[in-house]
Enzyme design. Structure first.
Site, short mmCIF file in Angstrom:
data_model
loop_
_atom_site.label_atom_id
_atom_site.label_comp_id
_atom_site.label_asym_id
_atom_site.label_seq_id
_atom_site.Cartn_x
_atom_site.Cartn_y
_atom_site.Cartn_z
N GLU A 42 48.86 50.69 47.16
CA GLU A 42 48.32 49.54 46.45
C GLU A 42 47.02 49.81 45.74
O GLU A 42 46.08 50.21 46.35
CB GLU A 42 48.56 48.28 47.29
CG GLU A 42 49.00 47.16 46.52
CD GLU A 42 50.39 47.13 46.09
OE1 GLU A 42 50.53 47.44 44.94
OE2 GLU A 42 51.15 47.01 46.92
N THR A 44 46.42 52.04 43.82
CA THR A 44 46.06 53.52 43.48
C THR A 44 46.45 53.80 42.12
O THR A 44 45.89 55.14 41.69
CB THR A 44 46.81 54.31 44.46
OG1 THR A 44 48.36 53.93 44.64
CG2 THR A 44 46.16 54.00 45.92
N ASP A 45 47.24 53.21 41.44
CA ASP A 45 48.10 53.75 40.20
C ASP A 45 47.15 54.02 39.14
O ASP A 45 47.15 54.92 38.52
CB ASP A 45 49.05 52.78 39.85
CG ASP A 45 48.56 51.31 39.36
OD1 ASP A 45 47.60 50.70 40.06
OD2 ASP A 45 49.40 50.46 38.80
N GLY A 130 58.30 36.09 38.25
CA GLY A 130 56.93 36.02 38.47
C GLY A 130 56.75 36.01 40.08
O GLY A 130 55.62 35.59 40.46
N ALA A 131 57.37 36.78 40.87
CA ALA A 131 57.15 36.65 42.24
C ALA A 131 56.58 37.93 42.59
O ALA A 131 56.38 38.28 43.61
CB ALA A 131 58.59 36.64 43.01
N GLY A 132 56.21 38.91 41.75
CA GLY A 132 55.81 40.11 41.98
C GLY A 132 56.84 41.19 42.24
O GLY A 132 56.44 42.28 42.71
N GLU A 168 55.46 46.35 27.33
CA GLU A 168 55.05 45.36 28.20
C GLU A 168 53.57 45.22 27.60
O GLU A 168 52.94 44.15 27.65
CB GLU A 168 55.20 45.39 29.52
CG GLU A 168 54.49 44.53 30.47
CD GLU A 168 55.34 44.18 31.65
OE1 GLU A 168 56.67 44.44 32.00
OE2 GLU A 168 54.80 43.52 32.50
N ASP A 180 56.27 50.09 37.58
CA ASP A 180 57.70 49.38 37.46
C ASP A 180 59.02 50.11 36.74
O ASP A 180 60.05 49.87 36.93
CB ASP A 180 56.98 47.97 37.14
CG ASP A 180 56.09 47.21 37.91
OD1 ASP A 180 55.80 47.99 39.20
OD2 ASP A 180 55.59 46.26 37.68
N TYR A 229 41.14 41.56 39.50
CA TYR A 229 41.88 42.76 39.31
C TYR A 229 40.85 43.32 38.43
O TYR A 229 40.69 44.80 38.66
CB TYR A 229 43.23 42.62 38.55
CG TYR A 229 43.92 43.75 38.08
CD1 TYR A 229 44.87 44.49 39.12
CD2 TYR A 229 44.00 44.15 36.83
CE1 TYR A 229 45.42 45.50 38.48
CE2 TYR A 229 44.48 45.37 36.29
CZ TYR A 229 45.55 45.92 37.26
OH TYR A 229 45.95 47.03 37.08
#
Ligand code: ADP
Ligand code: MG
Length: 394
Positions: A42, A44-45, A130-132, A168, A180, A229
């Site tokens: 997490e 890390t991208d 929208g829940a991830g 996106e 994703d 973020y």
């Protein structure tokens, strides 16, 4: 209890076909792309590091057929308002409308040289929005497959994933990484996928039959998320700049080892040091987790998940009370190998690795215990690693 998503595939395809026939009077082809959960790796991208998502059995479904005129029209089960554009009028800024994703995919395909035909589309979403769990990438990838098929045009899958990411960025205004769209495209049933976000090399890793991926949605999203973020990204960049003065070969935190970091600890502000330590150790954990899956060692994988959560909570400081609570509850549950927050943080979901025969009981336990402590009813999804995007054949 949530019904199994797999049990409803046939009926989803049937009712989608019927709805399409009612709206447009022709028989559609059907495509679908899955949501995903990130098992470990997490934040890390954007540091050129490693992630390990798995596709889940919730899909976004698209029924499509060609139109005689150069127009793209789309309806979604989730929204009452349809959208329609002439094929030469797709570009333009985000409008904060659900159809931006569809328009964006069509526009980037066109810009990449795909000669699109006019098309009618109907969307059905099984992935919670929208829940991830990345309903947005599932929508993009399924839409891209549908539009290409209707236009009799083909693209290599990596190209398709990258174009969906661009859609996106440019049409939904979200600067997401490639994870994703990549997992929605390349996911394999029964496997997690370790992705090197720098080279885009990937490895499919078997998730043993006896394990389930249980996703617990905390049902909170704290306002902090977007601003924090950006701050975390800035902390990582600051760390790289400072470390580069001593380690000229470092391009991203991906290139930093823990001994390197410890050696230069005093040169970094304390907070920046901790942010870097999360990223450096998290990358290491992904590699170890891949090793654990390869050798079927779920207990070790689970320990790495708990460690990841602690690191996100204490060093990266992106957890919150609700996610910590879900993690603590999981740790006392029966048949649980490991648990961690997943996604950007400050709300959203945890992912839990749970013994298959204990998964239903775990679901009930979390629903009750979380409701009692947090005063909110969570959503809990019991999943297995699912197959990536493709046509639906029934
Ligand atoms: P996530 O990807 O985590 O689910 P996002 O905010 O990135 O959350 O994407 C959710 C948005 O994607 C929705 O608000 C909607 O605009 C669009 N979307 C996703 N699935 C569908 C669908 N089935 N129909 C219409 N729009 C959808
Ligand atoms: Mg999204």
């Amino acid at each position: 209890m949530m019904p199994s998503p797999v049990a409803s595939y046939e009926s989803i395809a049937d009712s989608l076909r019927q709805r399409f026939e009612r709206s447009y009077g022709t028989r559609p082809r059907i495509f679908r792309a899955p949501g995903r959960v990130n098992l470990i790796g997490e934040h890390t991208d954007y540091n050129d590091g490693f992630v390990m998502p798995a596709a889940i059995e919730f899909y976004t479904w698209v029924a499509a057929d060609r139109r005689g005129d150069p127009v793209l029209r789309v309806e979604s089960d989730q929204f009452s308002e349809a959208a329609e554009w002439p094929l030469d009028g797709l570009s333009g800024a985000p409008r904060k409308h659900w159809s931006d994703y569809v328009r964006g995919v069509a526009a980037v395909l066109q810009a990449a040289g795909c000669p699109l035909s006019g098309a009618n589309l109907v969307i059905h979403g099984q992935v919670p929005l929208g829940a991830g769990l990345s309903s947005s990438a599932a929508l993009e990838v399924s839409t891209a497959l549908a539009l290409l098929s209707v236009s009799n045009y083909q693209l290599p899958p990596l190209e398709l994933a990258k174009l969906c990411q661009r859609a996106e960025h440019e049409y939904a205004g979200t600067r997401c990484g490639i994870m994703d769209q990549f997992i929605a495209t390349f996911g394999r049933s029964g496997h997690a996928l370790m992705l090197d976000c720098r080279s885009l090399d990937y490895k499919l890793l078997p998730v043993p039959e006896e394990a389930r991926l249980v996703i617990c949605n905390s049902m909170v999203k704290h306002e902090l998320a977007a601003g924090q973020y950006n701050l975390r990204r800035a902390d990582c960049e600051a760390g790289v700049r400072l470390l580069q003065q001593h380690l000229p070969n470092v391009r991203a935190l991906r290139d930093v080892t823990l001994p390197d970091l410890e050696k230069h600890r005093d040169e970094l502000p304390e907070v920046v040091y901790r942010r870097c330590r999360h990223v450096v150790t998290e990358n290491q954990r992904v590699l170890e987790a891949a090793d654990a899956l390869q050798s079927g060692d779920l207990a070790r994988f689970g320990r790495l998940m708990y460690e990841s959560h602690r690191s996100l909570r204490d060093d990266y400081e992106v957890s919150c009370r609700e996610l910590d609570l879900l993690g603590e509850l999981a740790a006392t549950g029966e048949g649980v190998y490991g648990a961690r927050m997943t996604g950007g943080g400050f709300g959203g979901c945890t992912v839990n690795l749970v013994r298959a025969d204990a998964a239903d009981r775990f679901q009930r336990y979390i629903m009750e215990a979380y409701a009692k402590d947090a005063g909110k009813t969570p959503e809990v999804y019991v999943c297995s690693a699912a197959q990536g995007a493709g046509p639906w054949q029934s």
